[in-house]
Design a protein around this motif. Structure first.
Motif, mmCIF file in Angstrom:
data_model
loop_
_atom_site.group_PDB
_atom_site.id
_atom_site.type_symbol
_atom_site.label_atom_id
_atom_site.label_comp_id
_atom_site.label_asym_id
_atom_site.label_seq_id
_atom_site.Cartn_x
_atom_site.Cartn_y
_atom_site.Cartn_z
ATOM 1 N N ARG A 50 4.183 10.100 -5.532
ATOM 2 C CA ARG A 50 4.327 8.637 -5.587
ATOM 3 C C ARG A 50 4.338 8.052 -4.174
ATOM 4 O O ARG A 50 3.781 6.978 -3.933
ATOM 5 N N PHE A 51 4.959 8.742 -3.268
ATOM 6 C CA PHE A 51 4.970 8.333 -1.859
ATOM 7 C C PHE A 51 3.543 8.301 -1.297
ATOM 8 O O PHE A 51 3.134 7.327 -0.644
ATOM 9 N N LEU A 52 2.761 9.343 -1.573
ATOM 10 C CA LEU A 52 1.366 9.382 -1.119
ATOM 11 C C LEU A 52 0.556 8.251 -1.741
ATOM 12 O O LEU A 52 -0.308 7.654 -1.070
ATOM 13 N N SER A 53 0.818 7.933 -2.997
ATOM 14 C CA SER A 53 0.071 6.861 -3.670
ATOM 15 C C SER A 53 0.303 5.515 -3.000
ATOM 16 O O SER A 53 -0.628 4.710 -2.863
ATOM 17 N N GLY A 54 1.528 5.257 -2.590
ATOM 18 C CA GLY A 54 1.809 4.001 -1.903
ATOM 19 C C GLY A 54 1.078 3.900 -0.585
ATOM 20 O O GLY A 54 0.503 2.851 -0.244
ATOM 21 N N ALA A 55 1.070 4.999 0.184
ATOM 22 C CA ALA A 55 0.345 5.004 1.453
ATOM 23 C C ALA A 55 -1.157 4.832 1.213
ATOM 24 O O ALA A 55 -1.841 4.105 1.952
ATOM 25 N N ARG A 56 -1.681 5.473 0.158
ATOM 26 C CA ARG A 56 -3.106 5.369 -0.165
ATOM 27 C C ARG A 56 -3.501 3.928 -0.480
ATOM 28 O O ARG A 56 -4.584 3.464 -0.106
ATOM 29 N N SER A 57 -2.624 3.211 -1.161
ATOM 30 C CA SER A 57 -2.906 1.810 -1.486
ATOM 31 C C SER A 57 -3.149 0.996 -0.217
ATOM 32 O O SER A 57 -4.097 0.201 -0.144
ATOM 33 N N ILE A 58 -2.298 1.185 0.785
ATOM 34 C CA ILE A 58 -2.465 0.447 2.045
ATOM 35 C C ILE A 58 -3.679 0.943 2.816
ATOM 36 O O ILE A 58 -4.393 0.149 3.453
ATOM 37 N N ASP A 59 -3.940 2.240 2.764
ATOM 38 C CA ASP A 59 -5.140 2.776 3.436
ATOM 39 C C ASP A 59 -6.399 2.072 2.941
ATOM 40 O O ASP A 59 -7.266 1.681 3.734
#
Length: 636
Positions: free
Chosen positions: A368-377
């Motif tokens: 879930r942490f990676l998904s949040g970062a991916r959204s901003i990427d």
């Protein structure tokens, strides 16, 4: 001075007297040659105040043609930069944030949102013209092209010939980013799959300690980015209900400092039989980390014996040096690698963060942490500049630092769970943009980088906000959340605890912007003599970030938001934001000192080779401290 074959004085186009010499030698002061030439040269110096000397090693190479100067590539030499500079010195001093906030149309333009993140930069010393000029500067700097180069795997870290791909660490399975002919996303997910399997084995009890006990404690040994990033995320998730439930009775601690006091704190009240140690070092040679690794290995073996199964069952590694980890005693299957295109301060999304955080909170939380970062990427790579949150934040950083002259920035997260965010972003930003030359090796002639610091609200308000309101001007970032991780309502109080906290989140930016005038003090009945002490100048810039709630997903968003802000600033300034040569000099000197301490303490050698100040302090230290007692004399 060696014998010169000849010296020739000539007047060039701009009227300066140039001395041309043939032969071999060194010109010190004045000219060397016949008495008449020396006299003529002295007259030229006195008359012109300046003499440029050309030393030519042979008469054949003697020439009056000046070497062509390289054209500067500094962004500060562009018309776009000059326009901003003029705007900052001529237009902005005539404005005031309090007055700017009365412009409703401007306010609407300066509130941008994406994926439940609201960025309010209305309290910046900026207007529509400022934004237009900043976007023009970004175009001149080829910002979008540089962003595209970074996320696609171009080797933009030119001093180390490396790609910069922390974004690939959170790319979705099936995406492609090719580096040297290899799809690195496949490699990333290969490691993540192994971490998922391993963390589940440990958490469900399939992997137990050497004495058969369940592993419930984790100590992560790393320093710099190997510590600050994972610790920031750990603190953010510690009180997130979903992550906390997954953690259960487990405990995660970090051992970063080589100070033995940190070892004591990291191991206090832990049972070695129930503890796993995670060694985080890309090379498996980082001095501080390896000293701590050896210390932790001794802590484990002292409790359970020297059998190889102790290290094999209780120690794992995040490293690209598999052989080094194996020699240390770590099972090869428990070494989780990462790549040279992952910088330490950008590594929390790699095995560096994945192993300790997945062991503590479960791999689902880390995903879930990676998904949040991916959204901003994805937003960063595709959104237009005027709607792009990290780009806007980065451009305003350039504006505040390079054009308005503010050298520091304070971060105020209004949640105790982000207590370690300022420290992590401090490293991300200051290690990235604390540079003095551009990627072309050209010395910058403008301010770059900033001093980052901060503290959660409202603690900071009772610590350093006095300076923020009445001392030097420090641009501020306020970070708040609509919901608390731990909502509390008490009978008899007008609002919830979280509402009390957030009332300050909204009040402080306005207080900084608006200030308080002498007349307002008079209207309140303040005595005239006291008025100077109770007036606030206001006009102090800030931006506010409002998010839904702090959880694993939004923690990833925040991380990526600030990582990309830093990259934007570096791209505009034309820096290499992805090396850190400034860290190396102190390390080298520390090695020299360490060798001297060993020689002096265990071989009775005098302290030599240092300046007198360092020598005196070293002697005081050696005379006032106690070393170790070894069975054999140590060898450096």
């Amino acid at each position: 001075v060696l014998d010169w074959k000849f010296l020739d004085l000539r007047k060039v186009g701009d009227g300066r007297m140039l001395g041309f010499v043939g032969g071999v030698g060194v010109l010190n002061s004045g000219f060397v040659g016949s008495a008449s030439l020396r006299a003529e040269s002295r007259r030229a110096v006195l008359a012109r105040k300046r003499v440029d000397l050309r030393m030519v090693l042979s008469p054949e190479k003697s020439s009056s043609v000046e070497e062509p100067k390289k054209e500067s590539k500094l962004i500060s030499r562009t018309p776009e930069w000059a326009a901003l500079k003029k705007h900052a010195t001529e237009d902005i001093p005539l404005t005031n944030i309090k007055e700017l906030l009365e412009d409703e149309e401007r306010n609407n333009e300066m509130l941008v949102d994406y994926d439940d993140i609201y960025l309010d930069f209305t309290r910046q010393r900026a207007n529509r013209k400022t934004l237009d000029l900043l976007f023009q500067l970004a175009e001149k700097a080829n910002l979008k092209e540089k962003i595209s180069g970074m996320v696609s795997g171009e080797k933009i870290n030119i001093t180390e010939d490396r790609a910069v791909l922390h974004t690939a660490l959170r790319a979705a399975k099936g995406e492609k980013v090719i580096v040297d002919g290899v799809n690195v996303v496949d490699e990333v997910h290969g490691v993540l799959d192994r971490i998922k399997q391993f963390s589940e084995f440990v958490r469900n009890g399939e992997h137990v300690g050497a004495t058969g006990k369940r592993i419930v404690n984790f100590v992560a040994c790393g320093i710099g980015g190997s510590y600050l990033g994972p610790d920031f995320v750990h603190e953010a998730l510690k009180t997130d209900p979903l992550a906390a439930e997954a953690a259960g009775d487990r405990h995660l601690r970090f051992l970063a400092n080589v100070d033995p006091v940190d070892v004591k704190r990291a191991t206090m009240e832990l049972e070695p039989e129930e503890t796993m140690v995670i060694i985080i070092s890309k090379t498996f040679t980082t001095r501080e980390t390896m000293v701590n690794a050896i210390t932790m290995r001794d802590w484990l073996t002292h409790a359970m014996g020297n059998g190889s199964e102790v290290v094999a069952q209780h120690m794992v590694a995040c490293s690209s040096n598999v052989e080094g980890a194996k020699e240390f005693g770590i099972n090869e299957e428990n070494v989780f690698g990462f790549w040279d295109w992952v910088g330490g301060r950008y590594s929390v999304c790699s095995a560096v963060g994945a192993v300790p955080l997945s062991l503590q909170y479960g791999f689902d939380s880390f995903e879930r942490f990676l998904s949040g970062a991916r959204s901003i990427d994805r937003h960063f790579a595709s959104a237009p500049m005027e709607k792009n949150l990290p780009i806007i934040m980065g451009l305003l950083g350039v504006w505040n630092i390079s054009h308005l002259g503010f050298k520091t920035r304070a971060m105020h997260p209004y949640t105790e769970a982000l207590v370690k965010l300022p420290a992590h972003i401090q490293q991300v930003d200051m290690e990235s943009n604390g540079k003095h030359v551009t990627v072309h090796g050209e010395e910058v002639d403008f301010e770059v980088g900033e001093i980052d610091w901060g503290e959660p609200g409202t603690n900071g308000q009772h610590s350093f906000f006095q300076l923020l309101h009445m001392g030097q001007v420090v641009p501020c970032d306020f970070i708040g959340f609509c919901e608390s991780q731990n909502p509390i309502c008490e009978d008899g109080l007008p609002v919830s605890n979280h509402d009390e906290l957030m009332a300050n989140f909204f009040a402080q930016p306005d207080a900084l912007a608006n200030g308080k005038t002498a007349q307002e003090c008079r209207d309140e009945g303040v005595p005239e003599w006291l008025i100077p002490h109770k007036t606030f100048s206001g006009n102090r810039p800030s931006m506010s970030i409002l998010m839904r709630v702090l959880d694993a997903y939004t923690t990833g968003q925040l991380l990526a938001l600030y990582e990309h802000r830093t990259a934007v600033e570096g791209f505009i300034w034309d820096l290499n934001s992805f090396d850190q040569w400034g860290v190396e000099l102190g390390k080298t000197l520390a090695t020299t000192v360490r060798k001297q301490i060993s020689k002096s303490r265990y071989h009775n050698e005098e302290v030599t080779g240092f300046n007198s100040a360092t020598t005196k302090l070293l002697n005081v230290y050696l005379g006032g401290s106690v070393g170790c007692v070894f069975e054999e004399e140590p060898v450096e």
